[in-house]
Design an enzyme around this catalytic site. Structure first.
Site, short mmCIF file in Angstrom:
data_model
loop_
_atom_site.label_atom_id
_atom_site.label_comp_id
_atom_site.label_asym_id
_atom_site.label_seq_id
_atom_site.Cartn_x
_atom_site.Cartn_y
_atom_site.Cartn_z
N HIS A 122 0.64 -1.39 0.19
CA HIS A 122 -0.11 0.33 0.19
C HIS A 122 0.73 1.47 0.29
O HIS A 122 2.17 1.37 0.27
CB HIS A 122 -0.83 -0.08 1.07
CG HIS A 122 -1.80 0.99 1.68
ND1 HIS A 122 -1.64 2.43 1.83
CD2 HIS A 122 -3.45 0.39 1.13
CE1 HIS A 122 -2.54 3.05 1.75
NE2 HIS A 122 -3.46 1.62 1.50
N ASP A 199 3.44 -4.76 8.22
CA ASP A 199 2.05 -4.10 8.27
C ASP A 199 0.77 -4.96 8.53
O ASP A 199 0.33 -5.38 7.23
CB ASP A 199 2.02 -2.90 7.12
CG ASP A 199 0.56 -2.59 6.78
OD1 ASP A 199 -0.82 -2.36 6.82
OD2 ASP A 199 0.75 -2.13 5.32
N GLN A 202 -4.29 -5.11 6.80
CA GLN A 202 -5.64 -6.62 6.35
C GLN A 202 -5.07 -8.18 6.96
O GLN A 202 -5.71 -8.82 6.36
CB GLN A 202 -4.94 -6.62 4.71
CG GLN A 202 -5.79 -5.15 4.05
CD GLN A 202 -6.76 -4.70 3.89
OE1 GLN A 202 -7.34 -5.36 4.10
NE2 GLN A 202 -6.72 -3.90 3.58
N LYS A 225 -10.71 -1.08 10.34
CA LYS A 225 -10.29 -2.81 9.85
C LYS A 225 -10.81 -3.42 10.30
O LYS A 225 -10.90 -4.38 9.93
CB LYS A 225 -9.62 -2.84 8.71
CG LYS A 225 -9.16 -2.00 7.78
CD LYS A 225 -7.34 -1.56 7.00
CE LYS A 225 -7.09 -0.23 6.51
NZ LYS A 225 -7.86 0.18 5.45
N CYS A 363 -4.23 2.05 -3.63
CA CYS A 363 -3.69 2.85 -3.62
C CYS A 363 -2.11 1.74 -3.44
O CYS A 363 -1.89 1.40 -2.42
CB CYS A 363 -4.24 3.47 -1.50
SG CYS A 363 -4.87 4.39 -1.57
N1 PLP Z 1 -1.27 -0.70 4.49
C1 PLP Z 1 -2.50 -1.35 3.84
C2 PLP Z 1 -2.10 -2.73 4.09
C3 PLP Z 1 -4.24 -0.57 3.85
O1 PLP Z 1 -4.55 -1.78 3.77
C4 PLP Z 1 -4.12 0.60 4.60
C5 PLP Z 1 -5.40 1.05 4.29
O2 PLP Z 1 -6.23 0.68 3.56
C6 PLP Z 1 -3.52 1.18 5.23
C7 PLP Z 1 -1.85 0.07 5.34
C8 PLP Z 1 -3.23 1.87 5.93
O3 PLP Z 1 -4.13 2.42 6.78
P1 PLP Z 1 -4.92 3.75 7.86
O4 PLP Z 1 -5.86 4.31 6.32
O5 PLP Z 1 -5.99 2.91 8.32
O6 PLP Z 1 -3.72 4.60 7.87
#
Ligand code: PLP
Length: 405
Positions: A122, A199, A202, A225, A363
């Site tokens: 992401h 991270d 997901q 999430k 993203c």
């Molecule tokens: N990393 C991953 C894999 C994501 O799917 C997302 C959000 O869709 C994020 C980071 C960013 O999360 P947040 O917008 O809650 O900071």
């Protein structure tokens, strides 16, 4: 407790909503999960009964709010099996957490150092590291993807070396749903003394994560999430690492002593929690985790795996539908296109049938570039979805396809 989806859906008031005269079918769970009544109630309970700033007041309301806030930290610690409660830092979410780590290492990384990021990330797990590399003159290397979208582990083994200081990757790809072999990557990285940040934005909603067993150095997830509210999440870091890195946000709450000459920081976790946090959000995050645990993460996983299998089979019946990242090791996401159509057009027509999906790059532009496509339609599943909803999705996609061709 019996895992009964019909009953579980009663916990989510939004599922009664009509969209364009049709019953809402929500397949955008990877962007934000829906919120059960107990979580919504916990937020109104806070504002109705004990709204007050934390860690500051001697009065009863402040003590009550502080206790609830710190209790939530304990719940996160226990759920993710962190060794120490102070290893859990509350943040506004995954993006904020990653920025704490990337800024925290500015003084510890320099020219000649290398950091590795996966090709399946992401933007939140790409841009902060690019910014860091620019500031420190360190080098960013990328683990490439194979033709199916999985990380090329052989290439990772070639990339990692004594120069590698940090390795970053997600546990599950938001764009494709692929589960990365994080255990192996952590172990290989550690053999070169490189630190690893996972991270978990997901993955945390789909399976139980044991941070001590993973032996990961940093981990992060977002409450929204995980059936919790938006604007809150957490960063986990091993105690000795959190003690070592500098905070990048200064302000109230994060200090021990302030004069105009010098400031000393508070101990962790407060060192990284400058300003008034999202108090009701943190408390509701704890309630959301309690809720998911009452359903049982193993039950959730088994049900979602069945849904994914069924949905994949149903979508594959549609002529001209191409699934990206159609591999064995994946969870809850189907990313697809229909030849001759644009993902945005499919998504807009599905909305007319009450079906919410996400379209575009998710993203994750480098993944789209890898497949040489502008974007995909992403169906992201959760335990609130049903097999009947998947049947309706299939019909709606077929209608969309015939309208567009
Ligand atoms: N990393 C991953 C894999 C994501 O799917 C997302 C959000 O869709 C994020 C980071 C960013 O999360 P947040 O917008 O809650 O900071």
């Amino acid at each position: 407790m019996k895992f009964d989806v019909k009953n579980i859906r009663e916990d989510f008031p939004i599922l009664k909503k009509q969209i364009n005269g049709k019953q809402l079918i929500y397949f955008d769970n990877a962007a934000t999960s829906q919120t059960p009544t107990c979580v919504i109630n916990s937020i109104s309970d806070y504002y109705n009964n004990y709204n007050s700033n934390i860690h500051r007041g001697v009065h009863s309301l402040s003590e009550e709010a502080t206790e609830a806030y710190e209790k939530a930290r304990g719940k996160i610690q226990i759920h993710f099996n962190a060794k120490h409660k102070e290893e859990i830092i509350f943040t506004s979410g995954t993006t904020h957490s990653i920025n704490i780590v990337s800024n925290g290492f500015l003084n510890l990384i320099g020219e000649g150092d290398e950091i590795i990021v996966s090709g399946l990330e992401h933007h939140s797990n790409i841009v902060p590291w690019q910014m860091m590399c620019k500031k420190t003159n360190s080098k960013l290397k990328v683990i490439p993807l194979d033709k199916n979208g999985e990380l090329d582990l052989k290439e990772f083994k070639n990339l990692v070396s004594k120069k590698t200081k940090l390795v970053f990757l997600n546990h599950v790809s938001n764009a494709l749903g692929i589960i990365n072999p994080i255990e192996e990557i952590i172990q290989i990285s550690h053999s070169y003394n490189a630190l690893v940040l996972i991270d978990g934005a997901q993955s945390a909603a789909h399976f139980k994560i044991d941070l001590q067993k993973l032996n990961v150095d940093f981990f992060t997830a977002s409450a929204h999430k995980l059936c919790g509210p938006t604007g809150v999440g957490f960063l986990y870091g091993k105690k000795e690492l959190l003690e070592k890195i500098e905070p990048f946000m200064g302000g109230g709450e994060m200090i021990s002593d302030v004069t105009f000459e010098k400031t000393t920081y508070a101990e962790i976790p407060h060192k990284f929690e400058a300003g008034t946090p999202n108090i009701s959000g943190v408390i509701a995050f704890g309630v959301a985790l309690d809720y998911m645990n009452s359903l049982g993460f193993e039950n959730i996983r088994q049900y979602e795996d069945k849904l994914l299998k069924y949905a994949t089979e149903k979508l594959k019946e549609i002529d001209g539908l191409i699934i990206y990242g159609d591999v064995k090791n994946k969870t809850s996401v189907i990313s697809f296109n229909i030849s001759g159509t644009h993902s945005y057009d499919i998504g807009s027509i599905l909305d007319k049938y009450g079906v919410a999906v996400r379209t575009g790059q998710h993203c994750a532009q480098p993944i789209m570039d890898h497949f040489d496509i502008p974007g995909t339609v992403r169906v992201s599943l959760s335990f609130i979805n049903t097999f009947e909803e998947i049947d309706i999705l299939q019909e709606a996609i077929i209608k969309a396809k015939s309208m567009l061709s």
